[in-house]
Structure formats: structure tokens, C-alpha cells
Write a protein that holds these residues in place. Sequence first.
Motif, PDB file in Angstrom:
ATOM      1  N   HIS A  20      42.822  -8.590  28.392  1.00 27.59           N
ATOM      2  CA  HIS A  20      43.448  -7.314  28.739  1.00 27.59           C
ATOM      3  C   HIS A  20      44.256  -7.473  30.017  1.00 27.59           C
ATOM      4  CE1 HIS A  20      40.324  -6.068  25.948  1.00 27.59           C
ATOM      5  NE2 HIS A  20      41.077  -5.015  25.705  1.00 27.59           N
ATOM      6  N   PRO A  21      45.465  -8.001  29.899  1.00 28.78           N
ATOM      7  CA  PRO A  21      46.256  -8.294  31.092  1.00 28.78           C
ATOM      8  C   PRO A  21      46.783  -7.026  31.759  1.00 28.78           C
ATOM      9  CG  PRO A  21      47.541  -8.688  29.124  1.00 28.78           C
ATOM     10  CD  PRO A  21      46.172  -8.305  28.665  1.00 28.78           C
ATOM     11  N   ASP A  22      47.311  -7.220  32.917  1.00 28.18           N
ATOM     12  CA  ASP A  22      48.004  -6.143  33.631  1.00 28.18           C
ATOM     13  C   ASP A  22      47.130  -4.902  33.799  1.00 28.18           C
ATOM     14  OD1 ASP A  22      50.388  -7.773  33.407  1.00 28.18           O
ATOM     15  OD2 ASP A  22      50.401  -7.138  31.314  1.00 28.18           O
ATOM     16  N   THR A  23      45.876  -5.147  34.175  1.00 26.77           N
ATOM     17  CA  THR A  23      44.945  -4.027  34.290  1.00 26.77           C
ATOM     18  C   THR A  23      45.430  -2.991  35.303  1.00 26.77           C
ATOM     19  OG1 THR A  23      43.207  -5.611  33.833  1.00 26.77           O
ATOM     20  CG2 THR A  23      42.509  -3.450  34.597  1.00 26.77           C
ATOM     21  N   ALA A  24      45.908  -3.475  36.456  1.00 23.78           N
ATOM     22  CA  ALA A  24      46.353  -2.550  37.503  1.00 23.78           C
ATOM     23  C   ALA A  24      47.476  -1.649  36.983  1.00 23.78           C
ATOM     24  CB  ALA A  24      46.828  -3.338  38.717  1.00 23.78           C
ATOM     25  N   GLU A  25      48.401  -2.273  36.257  1.00 18.42           N
ATOM     26  CA  GLU A  25      49.528  -1.526  35.716  1.00 18.42           C
ATOM     27  C   GLU A  25      49.052  -0.444  34.749  1.00 18.42           C
ATOM     28  OE1 GLU A  25      52.716  -4.004  33.940  1.00 18.42           O
ATOM     29  OE2 GLU A  25      52.777  -2.398  32.445  1.00 18.42           O
ATOM     30  N   ARG A  26      48.055  -0.810  33.953  1.00 15.90           N
ATOM     31  CA  ARG A  26      47.549   0.145  32.968  1.00 15.90           C
ATOM     32  C   ARG A  26      46.835   1.311  33.653  1.00 15.90           C
ATOM     33  NH1 ARG A  26      43.831  -3.107  29.483  1.00 15.90           N
ATOM     34  NH2 ARG A  26      43.403  -1.078  28.537  1.00 15.90           N
ATOM     35  N   ILE A  27      46.078   0.989  34.726  1.00 17.70           N
ATOM     36  CA  ILE A  27      45.367   2.052  35.447  1.00 17.70           C
ATOM     37  C   ILE A  27      46.371   3.053  36.007  1.00 17.70           C
ATOM     38  CG2 ILE A  27      43.930   2.546  37.469  1.00 17.70           C
ATOM     39  CD1 ILE A  27      42.631  -0.249  36.946  1.00 17.70           C
ATOM     40  N   THR A  28      47.433   2.527  36.640  1.00 11.77           N
ATOM     41  CA  THR A  28      48.467   3.397  37.202  1.00 11.77           C
ATOM     42  C   THR A  28      49.063   4.287  36.118  1.00 11.77           C
ATOM     43  OG1 THR A  28      48.992   1.460  38.523  1.00 11.77           O
ATOM     44  CG2 THR A  28      50.450   3.356  38.752  1.00 11.77           C
ATOM     45  N   ARG A  29      49.328   3.678  34.974  1.00 14.02           N
ATOM     46  CA  ARG A  29      49.954   4.410  33.881  1.00 14.02           C
ATOM     47  C   ARG A  29      49.028   5.524  33.381  1.00 14.02           C
ATOM     48  NH1 ARG A  29      50.067   3.222  28.412  1.00 14.02           N
ATOM     49  NH2 ARG A  29      51.782   4.210  27.259  1.00 14.02           N
ATOM     50  N   LEU A  30      47.729   5.185  33.234  1.00 20.02           N
ATOM     51  CA  LEU A  30      46.774   6.177  32.730  1.00 20.02           C
ATOM     52  C   LEU A  30      46.608   7.342  33.706  1.00 20.02           C
ATOM     53  CD1 LEU A  30      44.085   3.807  31.199  1.00 20.02           C
ATOM     54  CD2 LEU A  30      45.414   5.514  29.953  1.00 20.02           C
ATOM     55  N   ARG A  31      46.771   7.045  35.020  1.00 19.70           N
ATOM     56  CA  ARG A  31      46.602   8.088  36.027  1.00 19.70           C
ATOM     57  C   ARG A  31      47.899   8.854  36.271  1.00 19.70           C
ATOM     58  NH1 ARG A  31      41.701   7.984  37.656  1.00 19.70           N
ATOM     59  NH2 ARG A  31      40.561   6.183  38.473  1.00 19.70           N
ATOM     60  N   SER A  32      49.001   8.367  35.691  1.00 21.48           N
ATOM     61  CA  SER A  32      50.299   8.986  35.958  1.00 21.48           C
ATOM     62  C   SER A  32      50.358  10.384  35.356  1.00 21.48           C
ATOM     63  CB  SER A  32      51.422   8.126  35.372  1.00 21.48           C
ATOM     64  OG  SER A  32      51.381   8.237  33.966  1.00 21.48           O
ATOM     65  N   THR A  33      51.367  11.120  35.756  1.00 20.09           N
ATOM     66  CA  THR A  33      51.507  12.520  35.322  1.00 20.09           C
ATOM     67  C   THR A  33      51.567  12.637  33.812  1.00 20.09           C
ATOM     68  OG1 THR A  33      53.848  12.196  35.707  1.00 20.09           O
ATOM     69  CG2 THR A  33      52.615  13.392  37.396  1.00 20.09           C
ATOM     70  N   GLU A  34      52.139  11.606  33.194  1.00 25.51           N
ATOM     71  CA  GLU A  34      52.294  11.612  31.745  1.00 25.51           C
ATOM     72  C   GLU A  34      50.948  11.856  31.049  1.00 25.51           C
ATOM     73  OE1 GLU A  34      53.417   8.311  28.336  1.00 25.51           O
ATOM     74  OE2 GLU A  34      53.655   7.837  30.458  1.00 25.51           O
ATOM     75  N   PHE A  35      49.883  11.274  31.638  1.00 25.73           N
ATOM     76  CA  PHE A  35      48.579  11.391  31.010  1.00 25.73           C
ATOM     77  C   PHE A  35      47.687  12.440  31.676  1.00 25.73           C
ATOM     78  CE2 PHE A  35      49.939   7.264  29.570  1.00 25.73           C
ATOM     79  CZ  PHE A  35      49.642   7.358  28.226  1.00 25.73           C
ATOM     80  N   ALA A  36      47.956  12.690  32.984  1.00 28.87           N
ATOM     81  CA  ALA A  36      47.072  13.601  33.710  1.00 28.87           C
ATOM     82  C   ALA A  36      47.514  15.058  33.553  1.00 28.87           C
ATOM     83  CB  ALA A  36      47.034  13.228  35.191  1.00 28.87           C
ATOM     84  N   ALA A  37      48.481  15.290  32.686  1.00 29.58           N
ATOM     85  CA  ALA A  37      49.071  16.622  32.560  1.00 29.58           C
ATOM     86  C   ALA A  37      48.048  17.706  32.285  1.00 29.58           C
ATOM     87  CB  ALA A  37      50.125  16.626  31.459  1.00 29.58           C
ATOM     88  N   ASP A  38      47.074  17.392  31.446  1.00 27.01           N
ATOM     89  CA  ASP A  38      46.164  18.474  31.078  1.00 27.01           C
ATOM     90  C   ASP A  38      44.968  18.589  32.016  1.00 27.01           C
ATOM     91  OD1 ASP A  38      44.494  16.732  28.300  1.00 27.01           O
ATOM     92  OD2 ASP A  38      45.308  16.038  30.210  1.00 27.01           O
TER      93      ASP A  38
END
Lengths: 349, 355
Positions: A331-349
Motif C-alpha cells: 500500500h504505497p503512498d500512505t501519507a498521500e492517501r491519508i491527506t486525500r481521505l482527510r481532504s474536503t472532498e471526503f470530509a464534506a459530510d
Amino acid sequence: MSTSPSDPVTAVAALYFDGRSARAHIVTLGVTDGVLHVEGDDVSRSEPLGALRVSEPMGDAARLISFADGAHLEVRDHAALAALLAATGHRDAAVVRWAFEPRMVVIMLSALLLSVWLIMQYGLPWAARITAPLVPDSAMTVLSERTLEWLDQALTRPTALPAARQQALREALSSVASIDGQPIVHTLLFRSGGQLGANAFALPDGTLIVTDELVALAGADAPVLAVLTHELGHVQQRHGVRMLLQGSATALFMAWYLGDISSLLAGAPAALVQAGYSRDMEREADDFAVKLLRARGQSAGLLAGMLEKLAAAHGEGAASRSGPMGWLSSHPDTAERITRLRSTEFAAD
Amino acid sequence: MDNPFEHAPAEAAGGNPFAAGSPALQREPITFSGRGGEYFGIWIVNLVLTLLTLGIYSAWAKVRRLQYFYRHTTLGGAAFDYHGDPRAILKGRVIGFMLLLAYNVSFQFSMIAGIAVAVALAAVMPVLLMRSLRFRARYSSWRGLRFGFDGGTGGAYSVFLKWPIFTVLTLYLLGPMWHQRMKAYQFNHARFGSAQFAIDAPVGAYYRIYGAAIAVVLLGMAAIGALLGSLADGNRAVFGLAPLLFILLLLFVQPYLSARLQNLVWNHMQLDGHRFESSVSARRLYWIMLTNLIGVIGTLGLFMPFAAIRLARYRLQSVTMLCAGPLDDFIAGQAQDAAATGEEAADLFDVDIAL
Ligand SMILES: [Zn+2]
């Protein structure tokens, strides 16, 4: 004979073989009015050029001029033959000329590198995506069983998790594992991870394996489920089969490419390719997990939090010891994925 | 200039090799004039066109590759030549690929289907191998005369089916004897023009060569076991290295085997009273193969054409023909005329059998 450059169409020295005996006749060739004349050593023969075939040039090697009746001429006097051929208007096939022009060789080499890159980057993943749904379930079952056998033999040990906890997690996962009203076929197995540590992985037939260490690290059930929904994403989108198809195609290509030397080496690149899912596949699996989590009113933050914990648990030094199936290497690029999951795109609700 | 044929080994042969009545038992070395840089061009064009045509061009590529090697190989002042038809080879490759696919896919469906396909393949493989030998021989020539192969179906089933089964049943104790039978089948039925090849390599010689190789492999395996055992220290994953080390061990033994076997075969070969001499040194072959491997890995395969040329040059130039009479005396065989008829499907399976 003399071959001064001022001589327009010189006689060419050659060996003549009649196709019935191995006797070499030393002869000279000349062309007049579209007819080849062969003279010398017990031979005197004339043949219209249209009835003859000239072999491709291959460096210093003799060029062969073949007659329809099986006789042939071997010519090593390349300069004289080139002059003769030029005078008759003969031109070699483009493919043949390319092989001996440095410029074309460089172009071909670049074309090769470019096409290999394009195929690896876009062609194979695309082909694997198209063909993965065609792989029969029986094949995926066989494959998954073999992988599980190998895992149990080489890396994992039986679980020490209480049966009640196992049952609770299984039920929880079953209630999450459906997409668009359709349940996703899966089997949840528990193992003690040994050197794999806190880890989870999916086999192509829907078998999910989660280690005791990961359950302990998560503390509660919800983060474990977040990771498992991500793994379900790999199953649902057939990532394992796609990686395998890509790996097999690469292995086939390597076996053919290296066939001259040794097909023994062909397995290594395939293993490298198979070592982990691609970045795109991880994103797809994350998106899938978030979809399932939201359906249950949970947030993407659960998965992000679990990723952080896993990264910390494996650590920089420990990652290298986590082996080929380790969470971090697969599971590469873990840091990148964490940032993405926490980004507004996902944290909207 | 009085001798226009630069590559004629007139000096080495001690006279004009083309003249009738050359002295008896003169030595005619095989020479190879291929060059890596030159072959690289052919190789890269073949590779790119094969990729762009999704493998279809590979049949034409194979013909061009073989022609490069054959035409750069000379004996007695004349080159060898290859006449294979790319379309026949392509047909063979397509059928071969489908059979291979059927074999692999059938095992995925059920064990019984897989075994059925495997048995069917085992039943047709000897005939395919025989036809492949025939195709390769028939489309090879020197001085305008074709080679030929007259081995029959019975012999093919014996060496490609019966002997492999014997070998497995006796836990490979009969392996060297199988190899001897295979070479006998391959060469006792081979001709050049009307002249018949014959091989008389004794079975004991095969056993000596294989015995030495197996001794080295066994010692190596013991060493690998001891090494991994001491390294492992309770960590079972270390044993994952075993296959890699085993492959390295086989790469170490392979040059020895191929050098000794080439010498054995050619030193016991006869062609109508002419004999051959092969003097491949296992140590030099090992060096060539090792440096080739390093070159190929270091250049991600781009060294391959150079490696192939180096290997071919050494192996070919180690062979000398000991001529009992003038080379001019060979004549075409009777079967020569039949070459074009009925053999279109000969190359069904493009399986090469190493010399
Ligand atoms: Zn993943």
C-alpha cells in the motif's frame, strides 16, 4: 580483375554452385541489357534479372543470388556487387535497410523504450481491466486457495482472537458489505501476523485476512471495518486478478524477450510487478471503502486514522522487515492517501 | 587481387579448398564473422516490429535472425544458408500458442480436463518434434545442397515418449542414456545432400559428463542448505532465497554440461568418412556466459544481441571439419526434389532442439 572506381559496371567475382553438387565454380558476373551473365570455371550461363533473387545484405556475410532451378551465386565482393545492383536499379526492402542505418537503429531503440513504457503504463492496465471480469470464479478460487496455503505455511500462524470477537467482527462486516443493495461475497479469516505485524489483505475470491495485531492496534471494531471495506474494494474491483494478469503478461513478454539467453530470469520482473497494487487501485479501493462507510453513516476519517496508526506501527525501520506482503509495501503512498481521505472532498459530510 | 574471397580459409587449409583433388584429411575450421554491433540493428528492428504487430512479425524475425547466423558461418570458403518460410513458421507458432493456451486453461477448469489435454499433447509431441527436425534440416543448406532428416515416427515415439517415461520411472538414472538415444536419432537419420551423418558416442561418456555435473549440483545444494540453515535462525522466510540460489547453481553447472556435450557429440560424428573436432573449453564458455549474463542484466537486455554473437562465435569456431576428401565431392540427395511437396505443415510446432 581490377575494380577502379572509374569503371562504371565492373565484373563481380563470385562462387557458383549448381545445386546438384557441392563443387564451387570460381566465376565472374556481369549484367548487360537486363541479363546476368555468369562466366568461368566450367560455367557459362545467362539469366534475365527478373528470374533471380538477391538475398538481403547482412554485413560482411556473402550475398546470395538464387536461380529458379536451385543454383546460386555467393558474392563476397561487396563493393563491386553494390555497384552492379545500383546499376540495375535494385533496392533492398526498407526493413533491411533500417537494420544497418545507425539513425534508424536509434529511432527504433527510442520507439522500443517508448512503446514498452506506454504498454506498461497504459496498455496492460487497460487490457487487464477489460479481461479481469472474464476470469472464471473457479480460477480465482484455485488461485486464492494456493495463496492462502502459502501464507499459512510461510508467514502467518493461527489466530489467538476469542471466538466471540471474531463472530462480532464477521457480523459487523456482513452488515457493511453490500453495494447498491447487492451483498458482496466474502469470507473473513483471522490469523496471527507473525512478522507481518498489523496487516490486512484481500485474496481475489473475496477471502479477507486480518491479523490479530491489526485488531489490537485498532482498539475498536469500527476502524477494523474501515480497513476491511478498503480490502473489499480491492475484491469488488478485481484488483488482485488485474495485477496477476498484468504480471503474467509481463512474464510472458520477458520470457520471449530474454528467450535468447535464459527464461530463468523471467520470473523476477513479474514478481516485482505483482509486489503491490498500483496507486490508482489504492485510490479506487479507498473510494469504495468511503462509499460503504458513508452508507453506514461513518466518516472517511476512520480509514485515515487507521492508516496513520498502521504507518506508525510499522515505522520506517520496521517497514523493510515487513516482507513482500507487508501493508506498507503493498500500500504505497500512505501519507498521500491519508491527506486525500482527510481532504474536503471526503470530509464534506 | 588473385583471391577475391577474403574469408576463404585457404591459408589455414594449406591449399585452395576449391581445387579438386585437395590433399586428404585436411582441416577445415568453421569460421563465424557475425558482429554484435551489426546484429544489434537486425535485433532491434525485429523486436520493434514484433511488438508493433503483436507477435505476428516474430516469424519473419526468426528467419532473418537465423539467416544472419547461418550466412556468417562459413566452412571451406562457402556460407551456410537458411531457407525457412516465415508463413509456415507463423502457422506453427499460432497452433503452438493455442495448444499451450489450451493446456494452461484446461488445468484451471478441472484436473481431468487438464490431464486429458496433457496426455493428448504427449501423444502428438513426438511427431511434432520429428517434423520440426525435418523442417530445420530441409531448410538449411551449404554450397547449394540441402541438409535432410529421415527419422521415422517409431523412432520419434521411442526417444521423445518412451525414453522420457523410462527416465522418470528410474528417477533419472537412465537420463544420460536417453540423451545418447536422442542424439543418435537426431544424427543417424541426418544427411547432407546424399551423404549420411553417423554418430557413435558411447553411453559411458554421457554418464561421465552427467555424473560430474550432478556431483557438483549435489555438493552445491548441500552448501546452500547449510548456509541458509545457519542464516535462518528460526526465521523461515530466509528459505525463500533457496530457489534463487538453486538457479545460480544451475547457471554455474550449465556451461560445463553444454561444453562437454558439444565436444562429445561432434568428436564422435562422421559424415561420409569426414570427421569433426570440437574443442569447447568449459572454463571459457563459463566466462562468456557469465559476462553475457552480467551484460544483459546491466543493460536491461540490450546486450542480448552482443551476447548471442559472442556465444555463437565461440561455439562455432571451436569446431573443425577433418576432411577425408575434397569438399567439392558432395552431391545432392534423391529426396532433394521432394523438398517442396507435402511439408507445408512441417513446422507446426516451432520447437528447437539444441545441437
Ligand atoms: Zn489497498
